[in-house]
Design a protein around this motif. Structure first.
Motif, mmCIF file in Angstrom:
data_model
loop_
_atom_site.group_PDB
_atom_site.id
_atom_site.type_symbol
_atom_site.label_atom_id
_atom_site.label_comp_id
_atom_site.label_asym_id
_atom_site.label_seq_id
_atom_site.Cartn_x
_atom_site.Cartn_y
_atom_site.Cartn_z
ATOM 1 N N UNK A 1 0.833 -1.202 0.000
ATOM 2 C CA UNK A 1 0.000 0.000 0.000
ATOM 3 C C UNK A 1 0.873 1.259 0.000
ATOM 4 N N UNK A 2 1.927 1.242 0.794
ATOM 5 C CA UNK A 2 2.814 2.405 0.828
ATOM 6 C C UNK A 2 3.539 2.587 -0.502
ATOM 7 N N UNK A 3 3.927 1.507 -1.124
ATOM 8 C CA UNK A 3 4.610 1.620 -2.416
ATOM 9 C C UNK A 3 3.656 2.154 -3.468
ATOM 10 N N UNK A 4 2.414 1.691 -3.404
ATOM 11 C CA UNK A 4 1.429 2.113 -4.397
ATOM 12 C C UNK A 4 1.068 3.589 -4.238
ATOM 13 N N UNK A 5 0.759 3.963 -3.002
ATOM 14 C CA UNK A 5 0.308 5.342 -2.777
ATOM 15 C C UNK A 5 1.449 6.300 -2.432
ATOM 16 N N UNK A 6 2.451 5.795 -1.793
ATOM 17 C CA UNK A 6 3.528 6.676 -1.330
ATOM 18 C C UNK A 6 4.475 7.081 -2.440
ATOM 19 N N UNK A 7 4.589 6.279 -3.457
ATOM 20 C CA UNK A 7 5.527 6.602 -4.540
ATOM 21 C C UNK A 7 4.994 7.692 -5.450
ATOM 22 N N UNK A 8 3.745 7.994 -5.359
ATOM 23 C CA UNK A 8 3.176 9.034 -6.205
ATOM 24 C C UNK A 8 2.727 8.519 -7.544
ATOM 25 N N UNK A 9 3.003 7.291 -7.878
ATOM 26 C CA UNK A 9 2.622 6.738 -9.171
ATOM 27 C C UNK A 9 1.119 6.656 -9.337
ATOM 28 N N UNK A 10 0.427 6.258 -8.319
ATOM 29 C CA UNK A 10 -1.023 6.133 -8.401
ATOM 30 C C UNK A 10 -1.671 7.512 -8.509
ATOM 31 N N UNK A 11 -1.191 8.419 -7.687
ATOM 32 C CA UNK A 11 -1.756 9.776 -7.713
ATOM 33 C C UNK A 11 -1.464 10.444 -9.064
ATOM 34 N N UNK A 12 -0.244 10.286 -9.559
ATOM 35 C CA UNK A 12 0.109 10.853 -10.865
ATOM 36 C C UNK A 12 -0.770 10.260 -11.970
ATOM 37 N N UNK A 13 -0.968 8.937 -11.921
ATOM 38 C CA UNK A 13 -1.821 8.279 -12.916
ATOM 39 C C UNK A 13 -3.248 8.770 -12.818
ATOM 40 N N UNK A 14 -3.752 8.965 -11.625
ATOM 41 C CA UNK A 14 -5.117 9.461 -11.435
ATOM 42 C C UNK A 14 -5.254 10.890 -11.955
ATOM 43 N N UNK A 15 -4.301 11.720 -11.637
ATOM 44 C CA UNK A 15 -4.335 13.105 -12.126
ATOM 45 C C UNK A 15 -4.214 13.115 -13.646
#
Length: 105
Positions: free
Chosen positions: A84-98
């Motif tokens: 979970x930390x790797x998914x959300x903490x790396x910023x990759x998920x947030x960047x993909x969502x944006x």
């Protein structure tokens, strides 16, 4: 009369002999019972010791099993949090969502 006295004397002597034999047999039975009691007490102590040793071994095995099981569950929980930390903490998920939001709007 002498014959009666002699007969009594013979019977009394036989009774005394029988009484002595019975006393000896009773002492032998008592001695045997004491030996059996001592043997049973010793065997009982040995069995109690063996049962206690087995109980301690089983308790140790149970503790190891619980420790192992809880350790596995804790490791799985840690891996989930790491994911979970790797998914959300790396910023990759947030960047993909944006990125998706900006493409559609």
């Amino acid at each position: 009369m002498d014959q009666r006295i002699e007969n009594h004397e013979t019977r009394i002597a036989a009774l005394e002999k029988n009484y002595a034999d019975l006393t000896n047999k009773m002492q032998a039975v008592e001695t045997g019972q004491l030996r059996i009691e001592k043997t049973l007490l010793e065997e009982g102590k040995e069995q109690k010791k063996l049962i206690n040793e087995q109980r301690e071994e089983q308790q140790e095995l149970l503790n190891k099993l619980l420790e192992h099981t809880l350790n596995i569950k804790q490791t799985n929980a840690n891996k989930k949090w790491d994911f979970a930390l790797a998914l959300f903490g790396g910023g990759g998920f947030i960047y993909g969502l944006i990125s998706l939001i900006t493409k559609f709007f």
